[in-house]
Design a protein around this motif. Structure first.
Motif, PDB file in Angstrom:
ATOM      1  N   MET A   1       0.861  -1.190   0.000  1.00 41.53           N
ATOM      2  CA  MET A   1       0.000   0.000   0.000  1.00 41.53           C
ATOM      3  C   MET A   1       0.899   1.243   0.000  1.00 41.53           C
ATOM      4  SD  MET A   1      -2.910  -1.445  -0.121  1.00 41.53           S
ATOM      5  CE  MET A   1      -4.070  -0.132   0.174  1.00 41.53           C
ATOM      6  N   VAL A   2       1.163   1.756  -1.175  1.00 39.37           N
ATOM      7  CA  VAL A   2       2.072   2.893  -1.319  1.00 39.37           C
ATOM      8  C   VAL A   2       1.337   4.226  -1.154  1.00 39.37           C
ATOM      9  CG1 VAL A   2       3.655   4.050  -2.918  1.00 39.37           C
ATOM     10  CG2 VAL A   2       3.606   1.563  -2.799  1.00 39.37           C
ATOM     11  N   ARG A   3       0.040   4.244  -1.489  1.00 39.58           N
ATOM     12  CA  ARG A   3      -0.782   5.460  -1.409  1.00 39.58           C
ATOM     13  C   ARG A   3      -0.131   6.625  -2.148  1.00 39.58           C
ATOM     14  NH1 ARG A   3      -3.648   4.011   3.398  1.00 39.58           N
ATOM     15  NH2 ARG A   3      -4.760   2.190   2.657  1.00 39.58           N
ATOM     16  N   LEU A   4       0.220   6.383  -3.391  1.00 37.78           N
ATOM     17  CA  LEU A   4       0.912   7.410  -4.165  1.00 37.78           C
ATOM     18  C   LEU A   4       0.047   8.641  -4.363  1.00 37.78           C
ATOM     19  CD1 LEU A   4       3.699   7.642  -5.561  1.00 37.78           C
ATOM     20  CD2 LEU A   4       2.569   7.022  -7.698  1.00 37.78           C
ATOM     21  N   ALA A   5      -1.250   8.430  -4.601  1.00 36.00           N
ATOM     22  CA  ALA A   5      -2.152   9.564  -4.837  1.00 36.00           C
ATOM     23  C   ALA A   5      -2.223  10.495  -3.630  1.00 36.00           C
ATOM     24  CB  ALA A   5      -3.550   9.055  -5.191  1.00 36.00           C
ATOM     25  N   ALA A   6      -1.982   9.954  -2.444  1.00 37.63           N
ATOM     26  CA  ALA A   6      -2.016  10.780  -1.236  1.00 37.63           C
ATOM     27  C   ALA A   6      -0.859  11.771  -1.193  1.00 37.63           C
ATOM     28  CB  ALA A   6      -1.977   9.895   0.009  1.00 37.63           C
ATOM     29  N   GLY A   7       0.144  11.558  -2.063  1.00 36.65           N
ATOM     30  CA  GLY A   7       1.288  12.447  -2.086  1.00 36.65           C
ATOM     31  C   GLY A   7       1.176  13.591  -3.072  1.00 36.65           C
ATOM     32  N   LEU A   8       0.031  13.709  -3.747  1.00 39.63           N
ATOM     33  CA  LEU A   8      -0.162  14.815  -4.690  1.00 39.63           C
ATOM     34  C   LEU A   8      -0.535  16.087  -3.940  1.00 39.63           C
ATOM     35  CD1 LEU A   8      -2.207  13.041  -7.521  1.00 39.63           C
ATOM     36  CD2 LEU A   8       0.125  13.925  -7.710  1.00 39.63           C
ATOM     37  N   ASP A   9       0.229  17.160  -4.177  1.00 38.13           N
ATOM     38  CA  ASP A   9      -0.111  18.423  -3.522  1.00 38.13           C
ATOM     39  C   ASP A   9      -1.125  19.199  -4.364  1.00 38.13           C
ATOM     40  OD1 ASP A   9       1.274  19.644  -5.632  1.00 38.13           O
ATOM     41  OD2 ASP A   9       3.103  19.944  -4.465  1.00 38.13           O
TER      42      ASP A   9
ATOM     43  N   GLN B   1      -0.742  21.498  -6.426  1.00 36.35           N
ATOM     44  CA  GLN B   1      -0.269  21.747  -7.795  1.00 36.35           C
ATOM     45  C   GLN B   1      -0.095  20.457  -8.587  1.00 36.35           C
ATOM     46  OE1 GLN B   1       1.281  23.466  -5.060  1.00 36.35           O
ATOM     47  NE2 GLN B   1      -0.229  25.059  -5.560  1.00 36.35           N
ATOM     48  N   LYS B   2      -0.563  19.340  -8.017  1.00 35.94           N
ATOM     49  CA  LYS B   2      -0.475  18.021  -8.652  1.00 35.94           C
ATOM     50  C   LYS B   2       0.971  17.536  -8.793  1.00 35.94           C
ATOM     51  CE  LYS B   2      -4.909  17.475  -9.397  1.00 35.94           C
ATOM     52  NZ  LYS B   2      -5.689  16.418  -8.704  1.00 35.94           N
ATOM     53  N   ASN B   3       1.812  17.906  -7.828  1.00 38.48           N
ATOM     54  CA  ASN B   3       3.176  17.392  -7.791  1.00 38.48           C
ATOM     55  C   ASN B   3       3.287  16.342  -6.699  1.00 38.48           C
ATOM     56  OD1 ASN B   3       4.688  18.935  -9.810  1.00 38.48           O
ATOM     57  ND2 ASN B   3       4.245  20.711  -8.523  1.00 38.48           N
ATOM     58  N   LEU B   4       4.024  15.271  -6.967  1.00 41.95           N
ATOM     59  CA  LEU B   4       4.251  14.245  -5.957  1.00 41.95           C
ATOM     60  C   LEU B   4       5.256  14.746  -4.930  1.00 41.95           C
ATOM     61  CD1 LEU B   4       4.543  11.000  -8.111  1.00 41.95           C
ATOM     62  CD2 LEU B   4       2.773  11.491  -6.424  1.00 41.95           C
ATOM     63  N   ASP B   5       4.909  14.640  -3.653  1.00 41.05           N
ATOM     64  CA  ASP B   5       5.843  15.095  -2.625  1.00 41.05           C
ATOM     65  C   ASP B   5       6.954  14.058  -2.431  1.00 41.05           C
ATOM     66  OD1 ASP B   5       4.882  13.035  -0.970  1.00 41.05           O
ATOM     67  OD2 ASP B   5       3.447  14.351   0.025  1.00 41.05           O
ATOM     68  N   GLN B   6       7.986  14.449  -1.694  1.00 43.39           N
ATOM     69  CA  GLN B   6       9.162  13.598  -1.523  1.00 43.39           C
ATOM     70  C   GLN B   6       8.845  12.316  -0.758  1.00 43.39           C
ATOM     71  OE1 GLN B   6      12.235  13.886  -2.924  1.00 43.39           O
ATOM     72  NE2 GLN B   6      11.211  15.517  -4.084  1.00 43.39           N
ATOM     73  N   ASP B   7       7.965  12.399   0.237  1.00 41.28           N
ATOM     74  CA  ASP B   7       7.639  11.210   1.022  1.00 41.28           C
ATOM     75  C   ASP B   7       6.991  10.130   0.164  1.00 41.28           C
ATOM     76  OD1 ASP B   7       8.676  12.323   3.288  1.00 41.28           O
ATOM     77  OD2 ASP B   7       6.749  12.987   4.107  1.00 41.28           O
TER      78      ASP B   7
ATOM     79  N   ASN C   1      -3.462   6.226 -12.909  1.00 41.78           N
ATOM     80  CA  ASN C   1      -3.921   7.612 -12.839  1.00 41.78           C
ATOM     81  C   ASN C   1      -2.936   8.596 -12.221  1.00 41.78           C
ATOM     82  OD1 ASN C   1      -6.328   9.516 -13.145  1.00 41.78           O
ATOM     83  ND2 ASN C   1      -5.827   9.753 -10.977  1.00 41.78           N
ATOM     84  N   THR C   2      -2.340   8.267 -11.084  1.00 38.15           N
ATOM     85  CA  THR C   2      -1.441   9.234 -10.441  1.00 38.15           C
ATOM     86  C   THR C   2      -0.242   9.538 -11.338  1.00 38.15           C
ATOM     87  OG1 THR C   2      -2.118   8.532  -8.234  1.00 38.15           O
ATOM     88  CG2 THR C   2      -0.030   9.704  -8.410  1.00 38.15           C
ATOM     89  N   PHE C   3       0.255   8.530 -12.028  1.00 41.03           N
ATOM     90  CA  PHE C   3       1.335   8.760 -12.987  1.00 41.03           C
ATOM     91  C   PHE C   3       0.855   9.621 -14.150  1.00 41.03           C
ATOM     92  CE2 PHE C   3       3.088   5.339 -10.591  1.00 41.03           C
ATOM     93  CZ  PHE C   3       4.456   5.353 -10.782  1.00 41.03           C
ATOM     94  N   ARG C   4      -0.427   9.521 -14.478  1.00 41.72           N
ATOM     95  CA  ARG C   4      -0.963  10.324 -15.581  1.00 41.72           C
ATOM     96  C   ARG C   4      -1.091  11.793 -15.209  1.00 41.72           C
ATOM     97  NH1 ARG C   4      -4.518   5.582 -16.480  1.00 41.72           N
ATOM     98  NH2 ARG C   4      -6.228   6.539 -15.314  1.00 41.72           N
ATOM     99  N   VAL C   5      -1.433  12.078 -13.961  1.00 45.10           N
ATOM    100  CA  VAL C   5      -1.772  13.457 -13.586  1.00 45.10           C
ATOM    101  C   VAL C   5      -0.643  14.204 -12.884  1.00 45.10           C
ATOM    102  CG1 VAL C   5      -4.206  12.836 -13.404  1.00 45.10           C
ATOM    103  CG2 VAL C   5      -2.796  12.817 -11.333  1.00 45.10           C
ATOM    104  N   ALA C   6       0.331  13.490 -12.335  1.00 43.11           N
ATOM    105  CA  ALA C   6       1.403  14.161 -11.594  1.00 43.11           C
ATOM    106  C   ALA C   6       2.234  15.039 -12.521  1.00 43.11           C
ATOM    107  CB  ALA C   6       2.286  13.138 -10.893  1.00 43.11           C
ATOM    108  N   LYS C   7       2.402  16.295 -12.149  1.00 45.40           N
ATOM    109  CA  LYS C   7       3.126  17.246 -12.990  1.00 45.40           C
ATOM    110  C   LYS C   7       4.633  16.961 -13.027  1.00 45.40           C
ATOM    111  CE  LYS C   7      -0.448  19.844 -14.035  1.00 45.40           C
ATOM    112  NZ  LYS C   7      -0.653  21.127 -13.344  1.00 45.40           N
TER     113      LYS C   7
END
Length: 499
Positions: A38-46, A48-54, A84-90
């Protein structure tokens, strides 16, 4: 059983990452190993749709573990798909190289409708056929896919940006749930689903199937409350929702049958499912364990057996955009011959993959003519980059689009790709083939009557043609000389020699 007998898929979802390894026994898949995190990658989108470091670090750590398990596998035995998260992350372009380095294999970011097609492929191969249309709904972490069909190819595929992680974060911050925010989540999801509901209802279905974690979790909670029920119904979902609202959170509701790793995202998935039932008038839904990873497996098997969905997509695009197929085949044959000649000097990895890209690009290089003759290569490139192309990843679509864009005109617009050797040779091969076939007539293949030499160190291409050919083809001679000028502008050399 050896590694060579196995296939592996990696599903990089917005909620969880999954690695599954299967033994392929003449099309029958036997699961050998499966790892889920359970990585919860989508939870890391700020915002501005950027993935945070964590979230990036969680993903990289997981992929390193997957990479260890996949040691010894060849590239043609593994397919990695990202959703999806890979599609939308800036900032995904900066993350992908790091992720691929940890995993050891390339990552295919697939479009929403391609994700829907692969999910359906997994379902249709694992459920007994009934000869009737089925509606398949897959609620993921960041998107929900809707598919209708009964045969191997679905009648309609749709994908919407609503998922259990995104909706849980958006409507239930800190896990607090009450009637107002839960109803807001349902209403918002209904409004999104309404955009596609008419198209789905026009086709129609006889039964509904739910896949993936949210559907299974809802079914498990329902079954825990009443062991005689093995399906999802609107009545039972509303009972669960009322229980959660009364408790104030999913955690406090202590739902029997709900796994702990689903607690934080359960309410978001439940709201989306209630919305789907209401908007599409679904009375009951059965749940299957088949999912995206199963579809990817069967798609891989199809490619190995020569039944590659990508070939059908290219043929469909030719028909849709009224391509002159004779000319397309003429250019494709010559482009592949030139590419094979050029790539032999650089010893590429997996040349057959790039040969296929050149072939496909040539077959659709004129689809832009259906829009306008002026700048048709730009129209064609835009279509290939932006359209839904079943079977193709976004990266593959971009490769085809880049080759087609470079088939004519100023090279400065694609100069940035000159450092990507195989892509650049593909561009040059298609460009030269289109030039030689400009008369749209069968010709004696130039590479049989000339010498083409590519100097990797000098980045110089030398084409030696017989004096007789140059004399009888003054237009070709003139265009090749113009080409050499265009090449000079981006620091490359094209030399035409008479022999």
């Amino acid at each position: 059983m050896t590694t060579q007998d196995m296939l592996a898929t990696v599903d990089l979802g917005s909620n969880s990452f999954r690695l599954q390894i299967c033994h392929n026994q003449n099309g029958h898949l036997q699961v050998i190993d499966s790892i889920k995190e359970m990585v919860r990658l989508a939870a890391g989108l700020d915002e501005q749709k950027n993935l945070d470091q964590d979230s990036q670090q969680r993903a990289l750590d997981c992929l390193a573990r997957f990479g260890e398990r996949l040691r010894g596998f060849n590239p043609d035995q593994v397919r990695v798909v990202a959703t999806n998260t890979f599609r939308v992350a800036k900032n995904i372009s900066q993350f992908i190289p790091l992720a691929e380095a940890r995993l050891g294999f390339p990552i295919d970011i697939i479009a929403g409708r391609e994700e829907a097609r692969l999910i359906y492929t997994g379902v249709v191969h694992t459920l007994p056929p009934k000869g009737e249309n089925m509606l398949v709904i897959d609620i993921g972490g960041g998107s929900t896919e809707f598919v209708i069909g009964q045969d191997l190819q679905p009648a309609i595929t749709e994908s919407l940006n609503l998922g259990c992680v995104s909706y849980s974060m958006r409507f239930f911050p800190r896990g607090k749930i009450h009637h107002k925010n839960f109803q807001a989540a349902v209403n918002n999801a209904r409004a999104e689903i309404q955009r596609i509901s008419v198209a789905l209802k026009n086709i129609g279905w006889h039964y509904a199937i739910g896949t993936s974690g949210s559907a299974r979790s809802i079914r498990d909670v329902i079954a825990a409350g009443d062991t005689t029920i093995d399906a999802i119904t609107a009545t039972q979902m509303h009972k669960i929702a009322n229980h959660i609202i009364a408790a104030g959170s999913t955690k406090k509701a202590k739902l029997e049958g709900l796994k702990s790793d689903r607690t934080e995202v359960f309410a978001g998935g439940l709201a989306v499912m209630i919305a789907a039932f209401a908007e599409l008038n679904i009375s009951e839904m059965t749940v299957t364990d088949a999912a995206l990873r199963d579809g990817v497996f069967y798609d891989m098997i199809g490619r190995q057996l020569g039944d590659d969905m990508r070939n059908q997509t290219i043929a469909d695009f030719q028909q849709r955009y009224h391509v002159d197929t004779i000319q397309a085949e003429r250019v494709a044959g010559l482009a592949q011959m030139i590419f094979n000649h050029l790539s032999a000097s650089v010893s590429p990895d997996h040349p057959e993959q790039w040969q296929q890209y050149v072939h496909w690009a040539a077959l659709v290089h004129e689809i832009g003519l259906d829009i306008s003759h002026t700048g048709f290569h730009k129209h064609a490139a835009y279509i290939l980059d932006q359209a839904d192309m079943p079977g193709f990843s976004r990266k593959e679509q971009h490769i085809l689009a880049t080759m087609v864009l470079g088939q004519r005109g100023d090279l400065r617009k694609i100069a940035e790709f000159s450092q990507q050797e195989m892509l650049w040779l593909g561009i040059l091969s298609l460009r030269l083939a289109a030039l030689f076939c400009r008369a749209r007539q069968d010709i004696q293949i130039p590479v049989n009557h000339c010498d083409i030499h590519y100097d990797k160190q000098l980045r110089k291409l030398t084409i030696s043609l017989s004096k007789e050919r140059l004399k009888h083809n003054p237009l070709t001679d003139s265009v090749l000389l113009q080409e050499s000028v265009l090449w000079q502008k981006i620091g490359l050399q094209l030399e035409i020699k008479a022999m």
